[in-house]
Design an enzyme around this catalytic site. Structure first.
Site, mmCIF file in Angstrom:
data_model
loop_
_atom_site.group_PDB
_atom_site.id
_atom_site.type_symbol
_atom_site.label_atom_id
_atom_site.label_comp_id
_atom_site.label_asym_id
_atom_site.label_seq_id
_atom_site.Cartn_x
_atom_site.Cartn_y
_atom_site.Cartn_z
ATOM 1 N N ASP A 188 1.196 -1.237 -0.011
ATOM 2 C CA ASP A 188 -0.387 -0.178 0.121
ATOM 3 C C ASP A 188 0.567 0.848 -0.261
ATOM 4 O O ASP A 188 2.042 0.652 0.562
ATOM 5 C CB ASP A 188 -0.704 0.139 1.501
ATOM 6 C CG ASP A 188 -1.493 1.076 0.722
ATOM 7 O OD1 ASP A 188 -2.327 2.033 0.609
ATOM 8 O OD2 ASP A 188 -1.293 2.102 2.734
ATOM 9 N N ASP A 200 -1.405 -0.488 6.504
ATOM 10 C CA ASP A 200 -1.930 0.082 7.767
ATOM 11 C C ASP A 200 -2.984 -0.033 7.676
ATOM 12 O O ASP A 200 -2.981 0.871 9.004
ATOM 13 C CB ASP A 200 -0.706 1.277 7.625
ATOM 14 C CG ASP A 200 -1.285 1.971 7.133
ATOM 15 O OD1 ASP A 200 -1.317 3.188 7.818
ATOM 16 O OD2 ASP A 200 -1.599 2.134 6.309
ATOM 17 N N ASP A 243 -7.188 -1.747 3.872
ATOM 18 C CA ASP A 243 -6.124 -2.655 3.404
ATOM 19 C C ASP A 243 -6.578 -3.896 4.072
ATOM 20 O O ASP A 243 -6.106 -5.190 3.562
ATOM 21 C CB ASP A 243 -5.336 -2.442 3.639
ATOM 22 C CG ASP A 243 -4.124 -0.945 3.352
ATOM 23 O OD1 ASP A 243 -4.236 -0.652 2.361
ATOM 24 O OD2 ASP A 243 -3.822 -0.116 4.576
#
Length: 624
Positions: A324, A521, A525
């Protein structure tokens, strides 16, 4: 006296039993050699009983409760068989070495577990609570959220919280793996189990004891200890089947050997006992768990928490790592680089409206807008009918007008005039994310937002690529912004303008290259973390949802540890394979030596149990 024996016995019982068994074997040998033959067999019986009782009991429990054979019972049967044909000493030596092997195995596994359990001892038992100017020492279990705790220099911090007074450096290595103490002052977050430095701190407790980061670590460690990897589960299933094969072989040897090979009855029984010993899968069964537990312990010391041995094995097979962007490859603390107003609006008006809409949002970009507005001491109006559109932005009413703030898609996705589009593209070329502010159908300005790359991001990705791993970046940013960021860090592929469900689709698609690890995080996600082969969450900056969903947690938010975790997984798999190969080779050689050589029972025991000890010690290499 009883207490001291319990303490001693809990850690060294196996070695004490082995020593007593050895003592009786020596007495039996001495009795037979120096004319006291009447004591020889009783001393051997004592050696059998003391050295073999525990293993015999465990083997019988497995046979009765699980209707299965295990290596413990095989060893005891071999020893009894040796005694039944007059080889008392050989059977006693078998019991002795088997007992010694079990004691050493228990000791080495205890050492591995101690490495992990040491984390659980980090939280102090008591804390000092301040009530005005009055100090009161209380047990940690009695602390309440909102309590103000006094932490003196050199003391461990008892709870997660925010520093309200004082300045000090705090050693967070026990929690995050960071080797250098971090300066803490008013407003900074601290964690239970970390060590305060030279200054006194007053900390406002923000989480109950059971919800601290340390408590989560302990929970993850307990999960890791209880969960067995696929290779160990296979070994345990294999042990039961293999033990039956060995017993069948030991029965067939006395039946067939006198006719096929021409051995005497006594020699046939002796060879059958040796076969029971050398063919047993002790070393095979011990090839996996010591290595896996050592690898988990190694990772924990480095701030990498595996939720189970299965994920330590799986991460070593990863072919693709998907990162990410915001909060993972970047610091997750974006800043407003530019505010461009349109029409009669000023920069401050555009910024004030945007901040008013984002007041209640927890999104990093929203926080950046609010920080910028507060830094300019702008007045923020109260907004109503706020509605967030995940992945796009927010809309609501400010001072009677409906405003929208977010991506171009949120404000209607209309085509921009050429001059405006050129200005937006220029901002994106500089690595900015462009946020539009609109009232009705009129755009009143744009905000340019830029996140800061983590210092270790570029090097971490380079290291992964050198390991032969494909690295991709997933982001909700526009394609132009994402492309620039991707070029800066050196990823192989960039996927942009993604919603949470799109990330899931991409992870599934990347599966064609092999196993995929997802590093993230945020709440958005979590679905991708769940669907990946191995989900890796940022422990300090990550949300609770991400940490709960992930299989591996990086406590220091140090993405360079991703390559370390993969290397550790690969090394663990390599050590397990080496152990299994070695164990099979030893069994093969000893079995052949039994039929075609002149191996005796003590030598067979030494070879068999020695190989077990070697694979256990081999697994402990991963502690380094």
């Amino acid at each position: 006296m009883r207490t001291s024996w319990n303490i001693l016995g809990s850690r060294h019982k196996g070695l004490i039993v082995t020593a007593l068994s050895l003592g009786f074997i020596i007495l039996a040998w001495y009795s037979g050699k120096y004319g006291h033959a009447e004591f020889e067999v009783p001393f051997y019986l004592l050696a059998y009983a003391i050295g073999g009782y525990q293993k015999a009991w465990e083997g019988l429990q497995t046979l009765i409760k699980e209707k299965d054979l295990d290596v413990d019972l095989l060893m005891v049967l071999a020893a009894i068989g040796a005694a039944s044909i007059g080889f008392w000493r050989d059977g006693a030596i078998l019991i002795l070495i088997f007992s010694l092997s079990g004691a050493l195995e228990g000791y080495t596994l205890e050492r591995t577990n101690d490495e992990i359990k040491s984390i659980m001892k980090l939280r102090p038992e008591e804390a000092i609570v301040l009530h005005g100017n009055v100090e009161k020492r209380v047990r940690v279990e009695e602390l309440q959220q909102g309590d103000h705790l006094l932490v003196r220099p050199g003391e461990r911090i008892a709870a997660d919280g925010i520093v309200s007074e004082g300045f000090s450096s705090v050693n967070q290595a026990s929690i995050t793996g960071e080797s250098i103490p971090i300066d803490k002052s008013a407003g900074d977050e601290v964690f239970a189990g970390t060590m305060n430095g030279q200054g006194a701190l007053v900390i406002e407790m923000t989480k109950p004891a059971e919800a601290t980061l340390l408590a989560k670590i302990i929970h993850l460690v307990q999960e890791a200890q209880s969960e067995r990897p696929p290779s160990q589960l296979f070994m345990e299933r294999f042990e039961g089947i293999y033990a039956k094969i060995v017993v069948t072989g030991a029965v067939l040897i006395p039946v067939l050997s006198p006719f096929v090979i021409g051995w005497s009855w006594s020699e046939t029984i002796y060879k059958a006992m040796i076969f029971l010993v050398v063919a047993s899968p002790c070393a095979l069964v011990s090839s996996v768990m010591p290595a896996v537990l050592s690898g988990i312990s190694n990772g924990a010391r480095k701030g990498i928490l595996f939720k189970g041995g299965a994920y330590l094995e799986t991460i070593g097979d990863v072919s693709v790592v998907a990162f990410d962007k915001t909060g993972t490859l970047t610091e997750g603390i974006p800043r407003i680089t530019q505010v461009i107003p349109y029409g009669n609006y000023t920069e401050n008006e555009v910024l004030s409206i945007a901040a008013s809409l984002e007041t209640w949002s927890e999104h990093p970009i929203a926080k950046a807008i609010i920080r910028k507005a507060k830094g300019k001491n702008l007045h923020l109006s109260s907004a109503s009918k706020l509605e967030a559109v995940p992945g796009f932005g927010v809309h609501g009413i400010v001072e009677g007008q409906e405003y929208r703030i977010g991506k171009l898609d949120l404000i209607g996705g209309q085509k921009l005039p050429e001059e405006e589009m050129n200005a937006v593209q220029e901002l994106e070329k500089q690595g900015n994310t462009v946020i539009f502010v609109q009232v009705g159908n009129e755009r009143i300005g744009v905000l340019a937002v830029q996140d800061t790359l983590r210092p270790q991001a570029k090097e971490s990705i380079s290291r992964l690529k050198k390991m032969g791993i494909k690295v991709v970046m997933l982001t909700g940013d526009s394609s132009s912004t994402a492309k620039i960021m991707g070029e800066q860090v050196g990823v192989d592929q960039v996927y942009s303008e993604l919603l949470p469900e799109h990330k899931v689709d991409i992870i599934k698609k990347l599966g064609e290259y092999g196993k995929v690890a997802m590093v993230g995080d945020g709440v958005n996600d979590a679905p991708a973390l769940a669907v990946s082969s191995v989900g890796i969450a940022m422990g300090a900056a990550g949300t609770d949802v991400a940490m709960e969903t992930a299989n591996v947690v990086l406590m220091a938010d140090d993405i360079s540890k991703v390559s370390y975790a993969i290397a550790l997984g690969r090394r663990t798999t390599r050590v397990v394979k080496q152990n299994v190969t070695f164990a099979i080779a030893v069994i093969f050689v000893l079995v052949l030596s039994n039929f075609f050589g002149n191996i005796n029972l003590p030598l067979g025991v030494i070879g068999h149990e020695g190989s077990t000890i070697i694979v256990i010690i081999s697994g402990l290499r991963l502690l380094r």
